[in-house]
Design an enzyme around this catalytic site. Structure first.
Site, PDB file in Angstrom:
ATOM      1  N   HIS A 172     -15.577 -83.928  53.807  1.00 27.88           N
ATOM      2  CA  HIS A 172     -14.461 -82.986  53.946  1.00 27.88           C
ATOM      3  C   HIS A 172     -14.909 -81.541  53.704  1.00 27.88           C
ATOM      4  CE1 HIS A 172     -11.701 -86.442  53.965  1.00 27.88           C
ATOM      5  NE2 HIS A 172     -12.446 -86.914  52.980  1.00 27.88           N
ATOM      6  N   SER A 293     -26.527 -58.089  66.514  1.00 26.68           N
ATOM      7  CA  SER A 293     -25.225 -57.488  66.757  1.00 26.68           C
ATOM      8  C   SER A 293     -25.417 -56.083  67.283  1.00 26.68           C
ATOM      9  CB  SER A 293     -24.403 -57.455  65.458  1.00 26.68           C
ATOM     10  OG  SER A 293     -23.275 -56.610  65.587  1.00 26.68           O
TER      11      SER A 293
END
Length: 464
Positions: A172, A293
């Site tokens: 999870h 970027s």
């Protein structure tokens, strides 16, 4: 406005058609490799069509249906390279006939001459189209099988390299119990080994030849012709083909590709998680001079695995149309044809690129064991809670009480009240049942890796 948009799109297709100068269908060259793309080229397709027709003529000559001289003439005069000029001529004829196989046969007759009347005796278009598709799909499968083998070798090497390197196992998304990096790689090796097996079976299913004539009854052509062509092309005769090869075979093939794509995405997603700044357990190789970027010079993004996640979606998008192709009308219709002209090249070309890219990612993946250890340590020993629980039950405490004892201390760790071992040492219910030395011995990382060799032997064999 809508008319203008349609005209603009049409002009863009005309100026940038989905084929390069060699007739190779490459919708997105950025995500295509030459060997796989070449399988789906017009040049390759017409060459396969020619070989089907020429081999069929040989078989017909053996049966005495056509003169042997005619069969020889087909090979001697027709077997020329399918140049852009020849392909243009076929396209020119098709603009009149609106039938691609007839256009092909007409152009072929221009080279063969009078003997061309013996070509395509008793055959129907689907005999050529379906058999050709079977050849192309088996060729594509062979490349994909090699791709899978290369990826599996990369995974095997990394598995042994980090066989006992501890890493936090998560369920999870939350810390659970320790695993090893090697086990992670071994898990993916086993998954792609299953993929290799499925694709090999799918290749066998699709490698069938149909030369059975209209509605598949062999009324106008002897089954020997099909057997001869199949043998020459490395295929098996289709037991019962109606007028087309049954599309459940194709559906199984594309389903296999879709499952492989999902496995690609699972591995890519795992790496993307490992590269998150808060985790930083592994990272895609960042080359000198590479930029992450346009705005932020510090960025090192998982662009390759993000790309793979997207490519997997494209491959899986072929599965549903392939399943819908199964339900054709009666002995045949052509509702499947347009679908397969798209998904055949797109799914195989995309998956080929994805598997090679993923192999490169695994080979160059940067792994950070120190950060993995930091992540293991950050939860204050909570990862050993199950072992304490089991030890208490072995010491005579009921499972319900043991769970309550361990959980109440674990919740204190979550609330930053200390480490689990220290808190348990202060809990009289624990110490009375286990003693301090026995309790301390439970916090041993080696306990969680003691069966790694067993798992490796199951995955890689006795050599591991």
């Amino acid at each position: 406005m809508a008319g203008y948009a349609l005209a603009f799109c049409a002009s863009q297709w005309y100026n940038h058609p989905p084929f390069n100068a060699k007739g190779i269908r490459v919708m997105i060259p950025r995500y295509s490799r030459p060997e796989m793309s070449a399988i789906w080229s017009e040049e390759s397709k017409f060459q396969i069509w020619f070989e089907i027709e020429a081999h069929a003529c040989d078989a017909q000559a053996e049966l005495g249906v056509i003169p042997k001289e005619a069969a020889a003439a087909v090979w001697e005069r027709g077997e020329k390279e399918y140049t852009p000029e020849r392909i243009d001529r076929i396209d020119e004829i098709e603009r009149t006939t609106h039938h691609d196989v007839i256009a092909f046969l007409t152009e072929l007759a221009e080279h063969v001459g009078d003997e061309a009347r013996f070509i395509h005796q008793g055959m129907t278009s689907s005999d050529v189209l379906d058999t050709c598709l079977a050849v192309q799909m088996t060729q594509a499968a062979d490349i994909l099988l090699k791709d899978l083998a290369g990826l599996m070798e990369a995974l095997r090497k990394r598995a042994f390299e980090y066989k006992l390197t501890p890493r936090m196992g998560r369920s999870h998304g939350i810390h659970a119990e320790p695993v090893t990096v090697g086990l992670m790689f071994a898990s993916f090796f086993a998954e792609f080994d299953r993929a290799h097996y499925r694709l090999l079976n799918a290749r066998g299913e699709i490698a069938t030849c149909a030369i059975s004539g209209a509605v598949g009854t062999f009324a106008n052509i002897d089954p020997h012709v099909e057997e001869h062509v199949a043998k020459k092309l490395g295929l098996q005769p289709e037991p019962v083909s109606t007028q087309v090869i049954p599309r459940d075979r194709h559906a199984a093939f594309f389903a296999a590709l879709g499952v492989i794509a999902s496995s690609v995405e699972r591995l890519a997603t795992e790496i993307r998680h490992m590269q998150r700044t808060e985790v930083r357990e592994a990272e895609e190789y960042f080359a000198p001079g590479q930029k992450g970027s346009s705005a932020m010079p510090h960025k090192r993004n998982p662009i390759l695995t993000e790309n793979l996640t997207g490519l997997a979606r494209i491959v899986r998008s072929a599965v549903t149309p392939a399943l819908e192709n199964v339900a054709l009308w009666h002995e045949r219709d052509i509702s499947h044809s347009s679908v397969e002209r798209m998904i055949g090249p797109d799914a195989t070309v995309t998956l080929d690129f994805a598997l090679k890219r993923l192999t490169g990612v695994i080979e160059k993946l940067l792994v950070y064991p120190d950060n993995m250890q930091k992540n293991i340590d950050q939860m204050g020993g909570l990862i050993f809670s199950q072992r304490v629980l089991l030890a208490l039950t072995q010491a005579g405490v009921s499972r319900e009480d043991a769970y309550t004892i361990v959980q109440r201390n674990a919740m204190e760790v979550w609330n930053d009240k200390g480490g689990l071992l220290d808190l348990l040492k202060q809990d009289s219910d624990v110490i009375d049942s286990l003693g301090e030395d026995a309790l301390t011995s439970l916090f041993d990382m080696a306990y969680h890796t003691k069966h790694v060799d067993t798992i490796f032997k199951r995955v890689f064999g006795r050599s591991s």
